[in-house]
Design an enzyme around this catalytic site. Structure first.
Site, short mmCIF file in Angstrom:
data_model
loop_
_atom_site.label_atom_id
_atom_site.label_comp_id
_atom_site.label_asym_id
_atom_site.label_seq_id
_atom_site.Cartn_x
_atom_site.Cartn_y
_atom_site.Cartn_z
N ARG A 105 -130.54 56.50 17.42
CA ARG A 105 -130.07 56.56 16.03
C ARG A 105 -130.19 57.97 15.45
O ARG A 105 -129.31 58.43 14.71
CB ARG A 105 -130.88 55.56 15.20
CG ARG A 105 -130.44 55.43 13.76
CD ARG A 105 -131.16 54.25 13.11
NE ARG A 105 -130.83 54.15 11.70
CZ ARG A 105 -131.69 54.36 10.71
NH1 ARG A 105 -132.94 54.67 10.98
NH2 ARG A 105 -131.31 54.25 9.47
N HIS A 109 -126.89 59.78 14.00
CA HIS A 109 -126.76 60.03 12.56
C HIS A 109 -126.64 61.52 12.24
O HIS A 109 -126.10 61.88 11.20
CB HIS A 109 -127.94 59.41 11.81
CG HIS A 109 -127.80 57.94 11.63
ND1 HIS A 109 -128.16 57.28 10.48
CD2 HIS A 109 -127.30 56.98 12.47
CE1 HIS A 109 -127.92 55.99 10.60
NE2 HIS A 109 -127.40 55.79 11.81
N HIS A 238 -125.70 48.69 20.40
CA HIS A 238 -126.50 47.70 19.69
C HIS A 238 -127.29 46.82 20.64
O HIS A 238 -128.08 45.99 20.20
CB HIS A 238 -125.59 46.80 18.84
CG HIS A 238 -125.16 47.42 17.56
ND1 HIS A 238 -124.07 46.97 16.86
CD2 HIS A 238 -125.66 48.45 16.85
CE1 HIS A 238 -123.91 47.69 15.78
NE2 HIS A 238 -124.86 48.59 15.75
N THR A 239 -127.05 46.98 21.93
CA THR A 239 -127.88 46.27 22.90
C THR A 239 -129.33 46.69 22.76
O THR A 239 -130.23 45.99 23.20
CB THR A 239 -127.36 46.53 24.33
OG1 THR A 239 -128.00 45.64 25.23
CG2 THR A 239 -127.62 47.96 24.76
N TRP A 270 -130.21 42.25 18.54
CA TRP A 270 -128.86 41.83 18.91
C TRP A 270 -128.84 41.15 20.28
O TRP A 270 -127.93 40.41 20.59
CB TRP A 270 -127.93 43.04 18.93
CG TRP A 270 -127.52 43.58 17.60
CD1 TRP A 270 -126.33 43.34 16.94
CD2 TRP A 270 -128.28 44.44 16.75
NE1 TRP A 270 -126.32 44.00 15.74
CE2 TRP A 270 -127.49 44.70 15.59
CE3 TRP A 270 -129.53 45.03 16.84
CZ2 TRP A 270 -127.93 45.50 14.55
CZ3 TRP A 270 -129.98 45.85 15.79
CH2 TRP A 270 -129.17 46.07 14.66
N THR A 271 -129.86 41.47 21.09
CA THR A 271 -129.93 40.96 22.46
C THR A 271 -131.35 40.47 22.76
O THR A 271 -132.30 40.80 22.05
CB THR A 271 -129.54 42.04 23.48
OG1 THR A 271 -130.46 43.14 23.38
CG2 THR A 271 -128.13 42.54 23.24
N ASP A 278 -127.54 47.49 28.59
CA ASP A 278 -126.57 46.84 29.46
C ASP A 278 -125.43 46.31 28.60
O ASP A 278 -125.30 46.70 27.44
CB ASP A 278 -127.22 45.72 30.29
CG ASP A 278 -127.90 44.66 29.42
OD1 ASP A 278 -127.58 44.55 28.22
OD2 ASP A 278 -128.75 43.92 29.96
N ASP A 299 -120.20 43.66 13.78
CA ASP A 299 -120.26 43.19 15.17
C ASP A 299 -119.19 42.13 15.42
O ASP A 299 -118.44 42.21 16.40
CB ASP A 299 -121.64 42.59 15.47
CG ASP A 299 -122.78 43.56 15.29
OD1 ASP A 299 -122.63 44.73 15.67
OD2 ASP A 299 -123.83 43.14 14.76
#
Length: 350
Positions: A105, A109, A238-239, A270-271, A278, A299
């Site tokens: 991030r 950013h 986002h994984t 998210w996962t 992955d 998403d």
């Protein structure tokens, strides 16, 4: 002394780990993944590792922070040998703090403020190290990124001949690779801005919950010169990471996947394996079978918008294709708006 200070920071930091980092930075403190969610550093940890960050001091005629103590007055790039050594320190930091998401991030950013319609540097924004300044750190989409800066500041102190811009992008790419992702074909030699007056205005990063998610993503990413394929593949980062409602306004306080950490427990990921890079993000968004996994409006748009869906379906089925396209898009994002010395930049061998 430097090794001892870095060791002290390592020991203190695991409690805050990889909070709510996500690839799309979000306004009004609604940060989403890489522009990534954030983890809060406990007060005790901050005391254990004294910060070398810029202190609040009034510049003449303004209320902005004065320049960072490590900022340079002249345009300089980075030393390749120090960058390689810093990369090894970042790997050790990742092993002890599980901070992969927040470092991704940090890099995103810094680069994600780029505007292709502005030619002048640094007015065009992009990866120029401006995110180290307090005025930009206070932007809503950057909530919590001061914690990432505190993590990498000892490395910057140890290797003074690298720019913040390069350090942020090195940390981001290394975090992806160490989490099991593809090797990113990075270029280095970025020049830093020298003062907070060169920071971009607020509002350049994506929002997590716009009224028209697909249109919003295109508005933001097209401004950077990125296309539909790159929007979708970068969303795959986002994984990694979690979102915390008390910080971003999104997600659950905790789930069965986050209640025990690693790092500070809580948030919604998210996962299921949110420190592993992955293609599971695309699989989970497509199936929407697990209520303990986060799906933001931006998403869901990847499988609702016809043009986005072509790529999202592809990456859900083919991790090799996802890795190939992601590596190219990440490298492109990391170069946005940068000024290099030498002009063509350089790569790290080995």
């Amino acid at each position: 002394m430097e090794a001892a200070r870095l060791a002290a920071l390592h020991a203190a930091a695991p409690a805050f780990s990889s909070s709510s980092s996500s690839p799309h930075g979000h306004r009004a403190a609604r940060s989403n993944a890489a522009f990534l969610p954030v983890a809060a550093l406990p007060r005790a940890s901050l005391r254990a590792a004294p910060s070398r960050l810029p202190q609040k001091a009034k510049a003449a005629g303004s209320g902005r922070s004065v320049r960072c103590m490590a900022a340079t007055a002249a345009a300089v790039g980075s030393d390749a040998a120090e960058l390689k050594a810093a990369r090894e320190d970042i790997k050790e930091l990742l092993k002890t703090t599980h901070c992969h998401p927040i470092l991704v991030r940090l890099g995103w950013h810094d680069s994600g403020t780029y505007d292709k319609n502005i030619k002048e540097w640094p007015q065009r924004g992009g990866a120029n190290g401006s995110l180290r300044f307090d005025v930009e750190l206070k932007h809503g989409a950057n909530a919590g990124l001061v914690n990432a800066l505190k993590l990498v500041q000892p490395i910057k102190d140890k290797y003074p001949n690298i720019s913040y811009a390069d350090l942020f992008q090195l940390a981001s790419a290394t975090a992806i690779e160490e989490a099991g992702g593809p090797k990113i074909p990075m270029t280095y030699g970025r020049v830093d801005v020298t003062g907070p007056e060169q920071c971009p205005p607020e509002g350049k990063l994506p929002d997590a919950g716009p009224s028209a998610p697909a249109d919003h993503l295109r508005e933001v990413f097209y401004r950077m010169g990125l296309d539909d394929k790159e929007i979708v593949v970068l969303s795959g980062a986002h994984t990694l990471g979690r979102s915390r409602p008390e910080r971003s306004g999104w997600g659950k306080p905790e789930t069965k996947y986050t209640k025990n950490g690693p790092g500070a427990p809580g948030g919604q990921s998210w996962t299921t394996e949110w420190l592993k890079f992955d293609n599971s993000y695309f699989k989970e968004i497509k199936e929407k079978r697990d209520q303990d996994l986060l799906v933001l409006p931006t998403d869901a748009a990847l499988f609702e918008d016809p043009a986005f869906k072509v790529y999202a379906e592809k990456y859900a089925e083919d991790q090799e294709a996802f890795f190939k396209d992601y590596a190219e898009a990440h490298a492109k994002l990391s170069n946005l708006g940068s000024k290099f010395i030498p002009p063509e930049g350089f790569t790290l061998v080995g």
